[in-house]
Design a protein around this motif. Sequence first.
Motif, short mmCIF file in Angstrom:
data_model
loop_
_atom_site.label_atom_id
_atom_site.label_comp_id
_atom_site.label_asym_id
_atom_site.label_seq_id
_atom_site.Cartn_x
_atom_site.Cartn_y
_atom_site.Cartn_z
N TRP A 1 0.82 -1.21 0.00
CA TRP A 1 0.00 0.00 0.00
C TRP A 1 0.86 1.27 0.00
CZ3 TRP A 1 -4.58 -0.29 -1.74
CH2 TRP A 1 -5.33 -1.44 -1.54
N LEU A 2 2.03 1.20 0.62
CA LEU A 2 2.95 2.32 0.52
C LEU A 2 3.42 2.50 -0.91
CD1 LEU A 2 5.15 1.86 3.72
CD2 LEU A 2 3.59 3.76 3.24
N LEU A 3 3.70 1.38 -1.59
CA LEU A 3 4.13 1.43 -2.99
C LEU A 3 3.03 2.01 -3.87
CD1 LEU A 3 6.21 0.72 -5.18
CD2 LEU A 3 5.18 -1.56 -5.29
N VAL A 4 1.78 1.58 -3.64
CA VAL A 4 0.66 2.13 -4.41
C VAL A 4 0.54 3.63 -4.19
CG1 VAL A 4 -1.86 2.13 -4.62
CG2 VAL A 4 -0.62 -0.04 -4.48
N LEU A 5 0.68 4.06 -2.93
CA LEU A 5 0.59 5.48 -2.63
C LEU A 5 1.68 6.27 -3.34
CD1 LEU A 5 -0.56 7.87 -1.00
CD2 LEU A 5 0.95 7.19 0.87
N PHE A 6 2.91 5.77 -3.30
CA PHE A 6 4.02 6.48 -3.93
C PHE A 6 3.87 6.48 -5.44
CE2 PHE A 6 5.89 6.18 0.21
CZ PHE A 6 6.82 7.22 0.26
#
Length: 391
Positions: free
Chosen positions: A375-380
Amino acid sequence: MSNKELTSYEGACCANCQTPLEGEYCHHCGQSVHSVLRPVHGLFEEFFETFLHIDGRILHTLPPLFRKPGFLTLEYFSGRRVRYIAPFRLMFVLCLLSFFVLHLATDVITHRIEERHRSAALVVTNDDFAQAQTAPEVSAVLSKRLAALEATRSVGNAAIVAQIDKAEQQLRDQANDRLTELGAPAKASTVVAAAPPPHAEQPDKPINPVHISWLPAFANERLTEFLEHARRNLKAFDYTNHHGTVAERQEAIDHLVAGFYGVLPGTMLVLVPVFALLLTLFYIFKRRLYMEHLIVSLHSHAFIFLSLLLIVLVGILSTWLKPYSSFAGHAVSMLQLPLFLWIPAYLLIMQKRVYRQGWAMTVVKFWFIGWFYFWLLVLFLLVAAALGIVH
């Protein structure tokens, strides 16, 4: 013995700090005994020696990085570091290489999509006017199709221009036939002339300026400029909008892609310490230093970028082979699936070998770390895409 082993430095001192020398480099300040003032051929010799040395380290680094989960990390922890490329340099170089190749592949894909839509605009079927039940509806369909053809005409290719003229005549003939079926006496050319031309739309009004009271004026101006860029790029990028030219749409796509890949490496560099922080939290009772978790994160991302590079290269090779041999192209493309599956399997095995916990606990922690990281990757990535849109 080599000449280096036969050379004696007894009585020699470092020119920088005057420390007695015991070899080619000063053990106090690190300066080399060799002078930089040398013939040109000496510079070439040094260059090739350095290149071969780096090449040897690549051969010692990349195979175990891909085939042996956790091997490089454990070697680094054990102090055996000279034969391998430093973790940050390894990750950074593979990051740039993978995104460079992915950028090239994206350019090819976007140009193919544009070619497909351009070809679709040239295809005239008998169903184009079948749904039109009145003369104004026939006029609207014809105007829309002619606008799409006119936008395609901007490519400037003589062969395509000839196809556009032929398609335009076919559309007018079909419109006339449909008008005859509906009992409308007007010709298609008269109907189109009465309709508003494709570029006669009202000009786009600029967006309302952004005004956030607690931001300085230059920040509000910058936000307004970003939103204006986003609006223009999204409108030009829209394939249902036939009022923009192919060149305008391609420029919008290039802006989006260039902006996205321009910020993506920096975005991924931010995720490396964040991933190390996740490892620190989930393995807090292992009493490891944050730097150790950072080394794990660097090697993990280096492997991911190497795998991504291989996957893209396999896809490019498959695309290149298919026109010559469909079987060979599909056979090569099948290699992408095991490369994808190897990524989570590799990271799980690496986590097990480095932190030395049981499989059950390792799988649970791996799942939670992967969930948060995803989810951090999706956000970034969304942030990177947004920055690309406003580019």
